[in-house]
Design an enzyme around this catalytic site. Structure first.
Site, mmCIF file in Angstrom:
data_model
loop_
_atom_site.group_PDB
_atom_site.id
_atom_site.type_symbol
_atom_site.label_atom_id
_atom_site.label_comp_id
_atom_site.label_asym_id
_atom_site.label_seq_id
_atom_site.Cartn_x
_atom_site.Cartn_y
_atom_site.Cartn_z
ATOM 1 C CG ASP A 67 -0.247 -0.277 2.531
ATOM 2 O OD1 ASP A 67 0.989 -0.253 2.572
ATOM 3 O OD2 ASP A 67 -0.951 -0.526 3.525
ATOM 4 C CG ASN A 136 -8.760 0.548 11.135
ATOM 5 O OD1 ASN A 136 -7.835 -0.254 10.970
ATOM 6 N ND2 ASN A 136 -9.082 1.468 10.246
ATOM 7 C CG HIS A 138 -5.840 -0.978 8.376
ATOM 8 N ND1 HIS A 138 -5.717 0.389 8.250
ATOM 9 C CD2 HIS A 138 -4.629 -1.401 8.837
ATOM 10 C CE1 HIS A 138 -4.506 0.764 8.617
ATOM 11 N NE2 HIS A 138 -3.823 -0.307 8.975
ATOM 12 C CD GLU A 143 -8.570 2.132 6.498
ATOM 13 O OE1 GLU A 143 -8.322 1.237 7.324
ATOM 14 O OE2 GLU A 143 -8.057 3.264 6.573
HETATM 15 C C1 F6R Z 1 1.624 -0.736 6.213
HETATM 16 C C2 F6R Z 1 0.286 -1.309 6.282
HETATM 17 C C3 F6R Z 1 -0.569 -1.142 7.482
HETATM 18 C C4 F6R Z 1 0.148 -1.564 8.771
HETATM 19 C C5 F6R Z 1 -0.774 -1.470 9.968
HETATM 20 C C6 F6R Z 1 -0.041 -1.738 11.273
HETATM 21 O O1 F6R Z 1 2.192 -1.012 4.943
HETATM 22 O O2 F6R Z 1 -0.143 -1.912 5.352
HETATM 23 O O3 F6R Z 1 -1.735 -1.900 7.311
HETATM 24 O O4 F6R Z 1 0.603 -2.878 8.637
HETATM 25 O O5 F6R Z 1 -1.378 -0.214 10.041
HETATM 26 O O6 F6R Z 1 0.942 -0.768 11.454
HETATM 27 P P1 F6R Z 1 2.008 -0.848 12.603
HETATM 28 O O7 F6R Z 1 2.839 -2.061 12.341
HETATM 29 O O8 F6R Z 1 2.801 0.422 12.514
HETATM 30 O O9 F6R Z 1 1.238 -0.984 13.886
#
Ligand code: F6R
Length: 241
Positions: A67, A136, A138, A143
């Site tokens: 992403d 959340n 995701h 989302e």
């Molecule tokens: C990042 C991504 C996000 C993160 C998620 C958790 O490329 O795809 O979905 O994996 O938000 O983020 P952290 O590891 O910072 O808690």
């Protein structure tokens, strides 16, 4: 789907790095989709260390981004591209031709999505996806409420993602839209590993693993993945039954 619980972040990260390494050893031209974010930092540090000590050849691997934040250039250290370059591509000497990243500044984002879909198809699919989970629920930027039948797409970011995402940036940054691989691509990957660490992820991981599977918690879809593995440290698993 398997669930593995580790005593701490260190052992969780060592195990996740081993899985990536094993994938590359068994298929040197594997296509890997590895998330950015705080959770995989130690996994990648460990991977880089192992790659050096065990002389693992990454020169044939292909990488595809999970992403990106729309409108954020790759030079911005909060971008996923910056993160991947810093923690993986530079230390592993991955050449530009080996990686497929979203151009989040493109004036034609639909084309960017199709470009990624095509890269994945041409590689014969994603061999291994390593993802984190958002507060959340995701995966990538899928989302709450995301469709399960979508390839790459542009998404309006959830309020939680906009707020929590500030942690990656050195100054307050407007985050409104993202571009992401879709849950269809997640489910089609040959293996999917979700890693979660720390007590702040405990509530969401309870929903992921114990509530009914639903796109209101998109990561719960990993329970439908034939080769899905959820790796948690003890803190992230602390509220599980
Ligand atoms: C990042 C991504 C996000 C993160 C998620 C958790 O490329 O795809 O979905 O994996 O938000 O983020 P952290 O590891 O910072 O808690």
């Amino acid at each position: 789907m398997d669930t593995e619980i580790f005593p701490d972040y260190q052992t969780l990260s060592e195990r996740a790095a081993d899985v990536i390494l094993h994938q590359v050893r068994s298929k040197p031209d594997a296509m890997l989709c590895l998330a950015a974010g705080d959770t995989p930092r130690l996994t990648y540090a460990r991977l880089v260390q192992l790659a050096a000590t065990e002389a693992v050849d990454f020169s044939k691997c292909r990488f595809v981004a999970l992403d990106e934040w729309i409108g954020i250039p790759p030079e911005n250290e909060g971008s996923c591209a910056f993160f991947l370059h810093k923690h993986l591509f530079a230390p592993l000497a991955i050449s530009p031709g080996q990686s497929h990243l979203f151009d989040a500044l493109s004036s034609d984002l639909d084309r960017e999505c199709k470009k990624m879909d095509r890269a994945i198809q041409q590689a014969g699919g994603i061999d291994l996806m390593l993802v984190g989970v958002g507060m959340n629920g995701h995966i990538g930027f899928n989302e709450p409420g995301a469709r399960t039948d979508s390839d790459a797409y542009v998404v309006t970011l959830d309020e939680t993602t906009r707020r929590v995402g500030q942690k990656y940036f050195t100054q307050e940054t407007a985050l409104q839209y993202g571009i992401t691989l879709g849950l269809k691509q997640f489910l089609e990957s040959r293996m999917a590993v979700l890693i979660a660490s720390g007590s702040k992820k405990a509530d969401v991981m309870k929903r992921v693993l114990e509530d009914p599977i639903s796109t209101s918690t998109p990561a719960s879809i990993i329970r439908k993945h034939p080769r899905g593995v959820v790796m948690l440290d003890r803190d992230a698993a602390s509220t599980l039954q």
